[in-house]
Design a protein around this motif. Structure first.
Motif, PDB file in Angstrom:
ATOM      1  N   MET A   1      39.886  43.024  42.167  1.00 22.36           N
ATOM      2  CA  MET A   1      38.545  42.466  42.069  1.00 22.36           C
ATOM      3  C   MET A   1      37.656  43.462  42.270  1.00 22.36           C
ATOM      4  O   MET A   1      37.641  44.170  42.969  1.00 22.36           O
ATOM      5  CB  MET A   1      38.062  41.727  43.109  1.00 22.36           C
ATOM      6  CG  MET A   1      36.550  40.174  42.588  1.00 22.36           C
ATOM      7  SD  MET A   1      36.212  39.372  44.297  1.00 22.36           S
ATOM      8  CE  MET A   1      37.845  38.503  43.395  1.00 22.36           C
ATOM      9  N   HIS A   2      36.702  44.078  41.634  1.00 22.31           N
ATOM     10  CA  HIS A   2      35.537  44.968  41.139  1.00 22.31           C
ATOM     11  C   HIS A   2      34.306  44.814  40.659  1.00 22.31           C
ATOM     12  O   HIS A   2      34.464  43.822  39.905  1.00 22.31           O
ATOM     13  CB  HIS A   2      36.357  45.553  39.859  1.00 22.31           C
ATOM     14  CG  HIS A   2      35.620  46.795  39.953  1.00 22.31           C
ATOM     15  ND1 HIS A   2      35.207  48.357  40.400  1.00 22.31           N
ATOM     16  CD2 HIS A   2      35.036  47.355  38.439  1.00 22.31           C
ATOM     17  CE1 HIS A   2      34.271  49.166  39.989  1.00 22.31           C
ATOM     18  NE2 HIS A   2      34.352  48.706  38.533  1.00 22.31           N
ATOM     19  N   TYR A   3      33.416  44.926  41.477  1.00 21.41           N
ATOM     20  CA  TYR A   3      31.938  44.417  41.050  1.00 21.41           C
ATOM     21  C   TYR A   3      31.532  45.743  41.408  1.00 21.41           C
ATOM     22  O   TYR A   3      31.460  46.643  41.288  1.00 21.41           O
ATOM     23  CB  TYR A   3      31.495  43.884  42.387  1.00 21.41           C
ATOM     24  CG  TYR A   3      31.619  42.936  42.882  1.00 21.41           C
ATOM     25  CD1 TYR A   3      31.644  41.480  41.915  1.00 21.41           C
ATOM     26  CD2 TYR A   3      33.133  42.640  43.729  1.00 21.41           C
ATOM     27  CE1 TYR A   3      31.764  40.567  42.526  1.00 21.41           C
ATOM     28  CE2 TYR A   3      33.349  41.394  43.975  1.00 21.41           C
ATOM     29  CZ  TYR A   3      32.865  39.947  43.120  1.00 21.41           C
ATOM     30  OH  TYR A   3      32.808  38.948  43.438  1.00 21.41           O
ATOM     31  N   GLU A   4      29.843  45.975  40.143  1.00 22.07           N
ATOM     32  CA  GLU A   4      29.610  47.283  39.940  1.00 22.07           C
ATOM     33  C   GLU A   4      28.411  46.937  38.743  1.00 22.07           C
ATOM     34  O   GLU A   4      28.045  46.393  38.314  1.00 22.07           O
ATOM     35  CB  GLU A   4      30.550  48.426  39.032  1.00 22.07           C
ATOM     36  CG  GLU A   4      29.963  50.320  39.153  1.00 22.07           C
ATOM     37  CD  GLU A   4      31.238  51.070  38.214  1.00 22.07           C
ATOM     38  OE1 GLU A   4      30.567  52.007  38.460  1.00 22.07           O
ATOM     39  OE2 GLU A   4      32.172  50.437  38.466  1.00 22.07           O
TER      40      GLU A   4
ATOM     41  N   ILE B   1      33.615  50.409  30.708  1.00 21.62           N
ATOM     42  CA  ILE B   1      32.347  49.886  31.102  1.00 21.62           C
ATOM     43  C   ILE B   1      31.493  50.820  31.045  1.00 21.62           C
ATOM     44  O   ILE B   1      30.280  49.933  30.751  1.00 21.62           O
ATOM     45  CB  ILE B   1      33.015  49.875  33.067  1.00 21.62           C
ATOM     46  CG1 ILE B   1      33.461  49.133  32.906  1.00 21.62           C
ATOM     47  CG2 ILE B   1      31.594  50.061  34.183  1.00 21.62           C
ATOM     48  CD1 ILE B   1      34.535  49.040  34.024  1.00 21.62           C
TER      49      ILE B   1
ATOM     50  N   PHE C   1      31.447  42.686  36.386  1.00 24.20           N
ATOM     51  CA  PHE C   1      32.739  42.024  37.284  1.00 24.20           C
ATOM     52  C   PHE C   1      34.150  41.927  36.754  1.00 24.20           C
ATOM     53  O   PHE C   1      34.274  41.586  35.779  1.00 24.20           O
ATOM     54  CB  PHE C   1      32.195  40.390  37.573  1.00 24.20           C
ATOM     55  CG  PHE C   1      33.179  40.154  38.592  1.00 24.20           C
ATOM     56  CD1 PHE C   1      33.875  40.250  40.287  1.00 24.20           C
ATOM     57  CD2 PHE C   1      33.173  38.612  37.927  1.00 24.20           C
ATOM     58  CE1 PHE C   1      34.627  39.758  40.205  1.00 24.20           C
ATOM     59  CE2 PHE C   1      34.522  37.685  38.654  1.00 24.20           C
ATOM     60  CZ  PHE C   1      35.465  38.534  39.241  1.00 24.20           C
ATOM     61  N   GLU C   2      35.624  42.515  37.337  1.00 24.10           N
ATOM     62  CA  GLU C   2      36.759  42.255  36.218  1.00 24.10           C
ATOM     63  C   GLU C   2      37.654  42.380  38.058  1.00 24.10           C
ATOM     64  O   GLU C   2      37.491  42.045  38.641  1.00 24.10           O
ATOM     65  CB  GLU C   2      37.033  43.426  36.015  1.00 24.10           C
ATOM     66  CG  GLU C   2      36.048  44.126  34.916  1.00 24.10           C
ATOM     67  CD  GLU C   2      36.966  45.544  34.444  1.00 24.10           C
ATOM     68  OE1 GLU C   2      36.340  45.724  33.287  1.00 24.10           O
ATOM     69  OE2 GLU C   2      36.795  46.762  34.995  1.00 24.10           O
ATOM     70  N   ASN C   3      38.324  41.123  37.100  1.00 25.15           N
ATOM     71  CA  ASN C   3      39.113  40.828  38.295  1.00 25.15           C
ATOM     72  C   ASN C   3      40.819  40.096  37.378  1.00 25.15           C
ATOM     73  O   ASN C   3      40.968  39.198  36.524  1.00 25.15           O
ATOM     74  CB  ASN C   3      39.102  39.554  38.682  1.00 25.15           C
ATOM     75  CG  ASN C   3      39.745  39.001  40.199  1.00 25.15           C
ATOM     76  OD1 ASN C   3      40.908  39.872  40.199  1.00 25.15           O
ATOM     77  ND2 ASN C   3      39.691  38.159  40.758  1.00 25.15           N
ATOM     78  N   GLU C   4      41.561  41.142  37.316  1.00 23.83           N
ATOM     79  CA  GLU C   4      42.795  41.180  36.819  1.00 23.83           C
ATOM     80  C   GLU C   4      43.526  39.866  37.213  1.00 23.83           C
ATOM     81  O   GLU C   4      45.388  39.760  36.975  1.00 23.83           O
ATOM     82  CB  GLU C   4      43.804  42.281  36.553  1.00 23.83           C
ATOM     83  CG  GLU C   4      43.331  43.226  35.859  1.00 23.83           C
ATOM     84  CD  GLU C   4      43.256  43.450  34.720  1.00 23.83           C
ATOM     85  OE1 GLU C   4      44.240  42.315  33.708  1.00 23.83           O
ATOM     86  OE2 GLU C   4      42.014  43.164  33.644  1.00 23.83           O
TER      87      GLU C   4
ATOM     88  N   TRP D   1      25.472  44.844  35.394  1.00 20.08           N
ATOM     89  CA  TRP D   1      26.392  44.391  36.167  1.00 20.08           C
ATOM     90  C   TRP D   1      27.586  43.918  35.947  1.00 20.08           C
ATOM     91  O   TRP D   1      28.036  43.219  34.599  1.00 20.08           O
ATOM     92  CB  TRP D   1      26.088  43.445  37.748  1.00 20.08           C
ATOM     93  CG  TRP D   1      26.107  42.234  36.855  1.00 20.08           C
ATOM     94  CD1 TRP D   1      24.494  41.491  36.816  1.00 20.08           C
ATOM     95  CD2 TRP D   1      26.635  40.871  36.883  1.00 20.08           C
ATOM     96  NE1 TRP D   1      24.617  39.867  36.130  1.00 20.08           N
ATOM     97  CE2 TRP D   1      25.976  39.790  36.059  1.00 20.08           C
ATOM     98  CE3 TRP D   1      27.985  40.813  36.947  1.00 20.08           C
ATOM     99  CZ2 TRP D   1      26.331  38.735  35.809  1.00 20.08           C
ATOM    100  CZ3 TRP D   1      29.062  39.764  36.313  1.00 20.08           C
ATOM    101  CH2 TRP D   1      27.802  38.598  36.223  1.00 20.08           C
TER     102      TRP D   1
END
Length: 266
Positions: A1-4, A133, A22-25, A20
């Motif tokens: 899970m990645h937030y930036e 991104i 948000f990525e989640n594999e 922003w």
């Protein structure tokens, strides 16, 4: 899970609070609560689609969305792997850019192409899977730059919003109207048109958001948190918190990794 999150360039910082990602594999289905934070957003899904539950019923979402001001919490649910870019707009920005009566969209999340029609064509590139991104953020910036030619600044409402944030929502509405040389009723009408909510209710949301700032510094006393956040007593504080989150503060997961805390706690 990645937030930036990413800051806008100087030419857009008066309109955009942040971008922003948000990525989640992980494709596991998970419902997440979204809580009012006082900002509207343009959202593009480049992963699998999402579903939304605004009023007790799950519905599919479009891949490109405008999420306006919300007055209560709602739920989102992924249908697989997630990839989302959001453009978090300053409160007056959507009206300033597109001259749409924002009150028409309050408590709604609508398909962007139905709202802006032909203006969203260049944003479709953001749905591609094979770009970075940073490229997504740059494409979003380029699109917004192209909208500046139609900009209609709303200085009176913007001044009021700045005062509300500076006071953490603890400000007198009549005095605020007088400061911008409007009657209270004129300010309410203009505020709803540009922001989507009444100034009084918007103050409540910003005061509620301030709770999360206070909680980052102190977690040992609900009474101190309530007083510092502008509430007269603990019961009033708990009632307000529960209205916006559906939970009492003692049960809320302030340290949970989720979208709500990503936006409110930073």
């Amino acid at each position: 899970m990645h937030y930036e999150s990413f800051a806008p360039t100087d030419s857009l910082k008066k309109l955009v609070k942040e971008y922003w990602i948000f990525e989640n594999e992980d494709p596991t289905i998970q419902a997440q609560k979204i809580i009012p934070d006082g900002f509207s957003e343009i959202i593009i899904h480049y992963g699998e689609s999402y579903r939304i539950n605004l009023s007790g019923r799950w519905e599919p979402q479009a891949s490109m969305l405008f999420s306006s001001q919300i007055s209560k919490f709602f739920f989102l649910e992924n249908t697989g792997r997630s990839g989302i870019i959001g453009i978090k707009l300053h409160p007056t920005a959507f009206y300033e850019l597109f001259q749409k009566d924002v009150a028409d969209y309050t408590d709604r999340v609508v398909a962007l192409d139905e709202t802006l029609h032909g203006k969203v064509y260049d944003l479709r590139t953001l749905k591609q899977h094979d770009i970075s991104i940073n490229q997504r953020v740059q494409l979003a910036e380029n699109w917004l730059e192209g909208q500046l030619q139609n900009l209609q600044p709303q200085s009176k409402v913007k001044h009021c919003v700045e005062s509300i944030f500076a006071s953490h929502g603890m400000i007198d509405i009549d005095q605020m109207a007088e400061d911008v040389q409007l009657s209270t009723r004129q300010l309410e009408r203009l505020f709803k048109k540009v922001i989507g909510l009444s100034p009084k209710f918007y103050c409540r949301i910003i005061r509620f958001n301030y709770i999360f700032e206070v909680m980052k510094e102190q977690k040992d006393s609900w009474i101190r948190t309530a007083l510092q956040s502008g509430f007269f007593d603990q019961s009033h504080f708990i009632k307000n918190f529960k209205e916006f989150t559906g939970e009492e503060p003692s049960n809320y997961g302030f340290d949970d990794v989720n979208l709500a805390n990503f936006f409110l706690k930073k």
